[in-house]
Motif scaffolding. Structure first.
Motif, PDB file in Angstrom:
ATOM      1  N   PRO A  43       0.829  -1.213   0.000  1.00  0.00           N
ATOM      2  CA  PRO A  43       0.000   0.000   0.000  1.00  0.00           C
ATOM      3  C   PRO A  43       0.861   1.260   0.000  1.00  0.00           C
ATOM      4  N   GLU A  44       0.276   2.351  -0.443  1.00  0.00           N
ATOM      5  CA  GLU A  44       0.986   3.636  -0.441  1.00  0.00           C
ATOM      6  C   GLU A  44       1.379   4.023   0.990  1.00  0.00           C
ATOM      7  N   ASP A  45       0.426   3.926   1.897  1.00  0.00           N
ATOM      8  CA  ASP A  45       0.675   4.226   3.312  1.00  0.00           C
ATOM      9  C   ASP A  45       1.157   2.940   3.974  1.00  0.00           C
ATOM     10  N   MET A  46       2.390   2.910   4.363  1.00  0.00           N
ATOM     11  CA  MET A  46       3.030   1.698   4.864  1.00  0.00           C
ATOM     12  C   MET A  46       2.940   1.523   6.388  1.00  0.00           C
ATOM     13  N   ARG A  47       2.320   2.432   7.097  1.00  0.00           N
ATOM     14  CA  ARG A  47       2.305   2.345   8.564  1.00  0.00           C
ATOM     15  C   ARG A  47       1.762   1.012   9.061  1.00  0.00           C
ATOM     16  N   GLU A  48       0.600   0.613   8.585  1.00  0.00           N
ATOM     17  CA  GLU A  48      -0.001  -0.640   9.042  1.00  0.00           C
ATOM     18  C   GLU A  48       0.842  -1.840   8.611  1.00  0.00           C
ATOM     19  N   GLN A  49       1.373  -1.783   7.405  1.00  0.00           N
ATOM     20  CA  GLN A  49       2.213  -2.868   6.896  1.00  0.00           C
ATOM     21  C   GLN A  49       3.454  -3.050   7.767  1.00  0.00           C
ATOM     22  N   LYS A  50       4.071  -1.961   8.148  1.00  0.00           N
ATOM     23  CA  LYS A  50       5.276  -2.020   8.993  1.00  0.00           C
ATOM     24  C   LYS A  50       4.947  -2.622  10.352  1.00  0.00           C
ATOM     25  N   SER A  51       3.812  -2.246  10.894  1.00  0.00           N
ATOM     26  CA  SER A  51       3.383  -2.795  12.177  1.00  0.00           C
ATOM     27  C   SER A  51       3.121  -4.292  12.065  1.00  0.00           C
ATOM     28  N   LYS A  52       2.463  -4.713  10.989  1.00  0.00           N
ATOM     29  CA  LYS A  52       2.193  -6.131  10.763  1.00  0.00           C
ATOM     30  C   LYS A  52       3.493  -6.928  10.652  1.00  0.00           C
ATOM     31  N   LEU A  53       4.457  -6.375   9.924  1.00  0.00           N
ATOM     32  CA  LEU A  53       5.748  -7.045   9.768  1.00  0.00           C
ATOM     33  C   LEU A  53       6.395  -7.299  11.127  1.00  0.00           C
ATOM     34  N   MET A  54       6.466  -6.281  11.936  1.00  0.00           N
ATOM     35  CA  MET A  54       7.155  -6.420  13.219  1.00  0.00           C
ATOM     36  C   MET A  54       6.380  -7.331  14.174  1.00  0.00           C
ATOM     37  N   ARG A  55       5.055  -7.282  14.131  1.00  0.00           N
ATOM     38  CA  ARG A  55       4.259  -8.189  14.974  1.00  0.00           C
ATOM     39  C   ARG A  55       4.479  -9.643  14.568  1.00  0.00           C
ATOM     40  N   MET A  56       4.410  -9.924  13.274  1.00  0.00           N
ATOM     41  CA  MET A  56       4.576 -11.292  12.801  1.00  0.00           C
ATOM     42  C   MET A  56       5.986 -11.796  13.071  1.00  0.00           C
ATOM     43  N   LEU A  57       6.955 -10.942  12.858  1.00  0.00           N
ATOM     44  CA  LEU A  57       8.335 -11.320  13.141  1.00  0.00           C
ATOM     45  C   LEU A  57       8.494 -11.625  14.631  1.00  0.00           C
ATOM     46  N   GLY A  58       7.908 -10.809  15.472  1.00  0.00           N
ATOM     47  CA  GLY A  58       7.969 -11.035  16.912  1.00  0.00           C
ATOM     48  C   GLY A  58       7.328 -12.351  17.318  1.00  0.00           C
ATOM     49  N   VAL A  59       6.171 -12.646  16.764  1.00  0.00           N
ATOM     50  CA  VAL A  59       5.484 -13.909  17.071  1.00  0.00           C
ATOM     51  C   VAL A  59       6.340 -15.092  16.636  1.00  0.00           C
ATOM     52  N   ALA A  60       6.880 -15.009  15.429  1.00  0.00           N
ATOM     53  CA  ALA A  60       7.703 -16.111  14.913  1.00  0.00           C
ATOM     54  C   ALA A  60       8.936 -16.315  15.778  1.00  0.00           C
ATOM     55  N   VAL A  61       9.620 -15.242  16.121  1.00  0.00           N
ATOM     56  CA  VAL A  61      10.850 -15.353  16.918  1.00  0.00           C
ATOM     57  C   VAL A  61      10.553 -15.871  18.326  1.00  0.00           C
ATOM     58  N   ARG A  62       9.528 -15.333  18.951  1.00  0.00           N
ATOM     59  CA  ARG A  62       9.199 -15.788  20.316  1.00  0.00           C
ATOM     60  C   ARG A  62       8.842 -17.262  20.369  1.00  0.00           C
ATOM     61  N   ASN A  63       8.347 -17.805  19.265  1.00  0.00           N
ATOM     62  CA  ASN A  63       7.888 -19.192  19.250  1.00  0.00           C
ATOM     63  C   ASN A  63       8.830 -20.145  18.517  1.00  0.00           C
ATOM     64  N   LEU A  64      10.041 -19.715  18.231  1.00  0.00           N
ATOM     65  CA  LEU A  64      10.975 -20.585  17.518  1.00  0.00           C
ATOM     66  C   LEU A  64      11.226 -21.892  18.263  1.00  0.00           C
ATOM     67  N   HIS A  65      11.190 -21.838  19.576  1.00  0.00           N
ATOM     68  CA  HIS A  65      11.439 -23.046  20.381  1.00  0.00           C
ATOM     69  C   HIS A  65      10.229 -23.983  20.393  1.00  0.00           C
ATOM     70  N   GLN A  66       9.111 -23.530  19.888  1.00  0.00           N
ATOM     71  CA  GLN A  66       7.887 -24.341  19.810  1.00  0.00           C
ATOM     72  C   GLN A  66       7.190 -24.049  18.487  1.00  0.00           C
ATOM     73  N   LEU A  67       7.860 -24.429  17.425  1.00  0.00           N
ATOM     74  CA  LEU A  67       7.392 -24.085  16.075  1.00  0.00           C
ATOM     75  C   LEU A  67       5.972 -24.548  15.786  1.00  0.00           C
ATOM     76  N   ASP A  68       5.549 -25.649  16.393  1.00  0.00           N
ATOM     77  CA  ASP A  68       4.195 -26.132  16.136  1.00  0.00           C
ATOM     78  C   ASP A  68       3.140 -25.092  16.520  1.00  0.00           C
ATOM     79  N   GLN A  69       3.498 -24.180  17.434  1.00  0.00           N
ATOM     80  CA  GLN A  69       2.560 -23.147  17.861  1.00  0.00           C
ATOM     81  C   GLN A  69       2.387 -22.049  16.802  1.00  0.00           C
TER      82      GLN A  69
END
Length: 144
Positions: A43-69
């Motif tokens: 999208p032209e306005d990237m604010r929401e996209q940037k927030s989504k990226l960091m949230r998803m990255l955070g979820v993935a990293v926090r759960n690396l030790h339990q990937l099934d989650q």
């Protein structure tokens, strides 16, 4: 990924989280610099996209030790990306932009060992997303 790599990635992300906005800015600036053809997918306005990226990255990293989650969410993300026009070729510049951002954001803490751990993490997540995208595309083709 080894348990030590998981710990390295999780620990390093603790340093990235406080600079999430700047990290997202760096990531997309680098992505569009090395792959300008990807800009129209966003999208032209990237604010929401940037927030989504960091949230998803955070979820993935926090759960690396339990990937099934986190695997169902990663698979869903990969499948959704088909509709956005994402192809397998897009994953390489995204990975390069991520590693570039982490290297800049972490500075002296960015070691060859940490780079290898993050590379392994990205390759694993991207692989799951790409497989899910291929399955979604195959299903869509079968129903068309």
């Amino acid at each position: 990924m080894t348990p030590d790599q998981v710990k390295l990635v999780q620990h390093s992300f603790e340093s990235v989280a406080p600079i999430a906005d700047a990290a997202a800015d760096m990531f997309y600036a680098r992505l569009f610099e090395i792959a300008p053809e990807l800009r129209p997918l966003f999208p032209e306005d990237m604010r929401e996209q940037k927030s989504k990226l960091m949230r998803m990255l955070g979820v993935a990293v926090r759960n690396l030790h339990q990937l099934d989650q986190v695997l169902p969410a990663v698979k869903d993300l990969g499948a959704r990306h088909v509709a956005y026009g994402v192809t397998d070729a897009h994953y390489a510049p995204v990975g390069a932009a991520l590693l570039h951002t982490l290297a800049r954001g972490l500075g002296d803490a960015w070691t060859p060992e940490l780079e290898a751990a993050w590379t392994e993490t990205y390759m694993a997540v991207a692989g799951v997303m790409q497989n899910a995208a291929a399955e979604a595309a195959a299903k869509a083709g079968a129903t068309a």
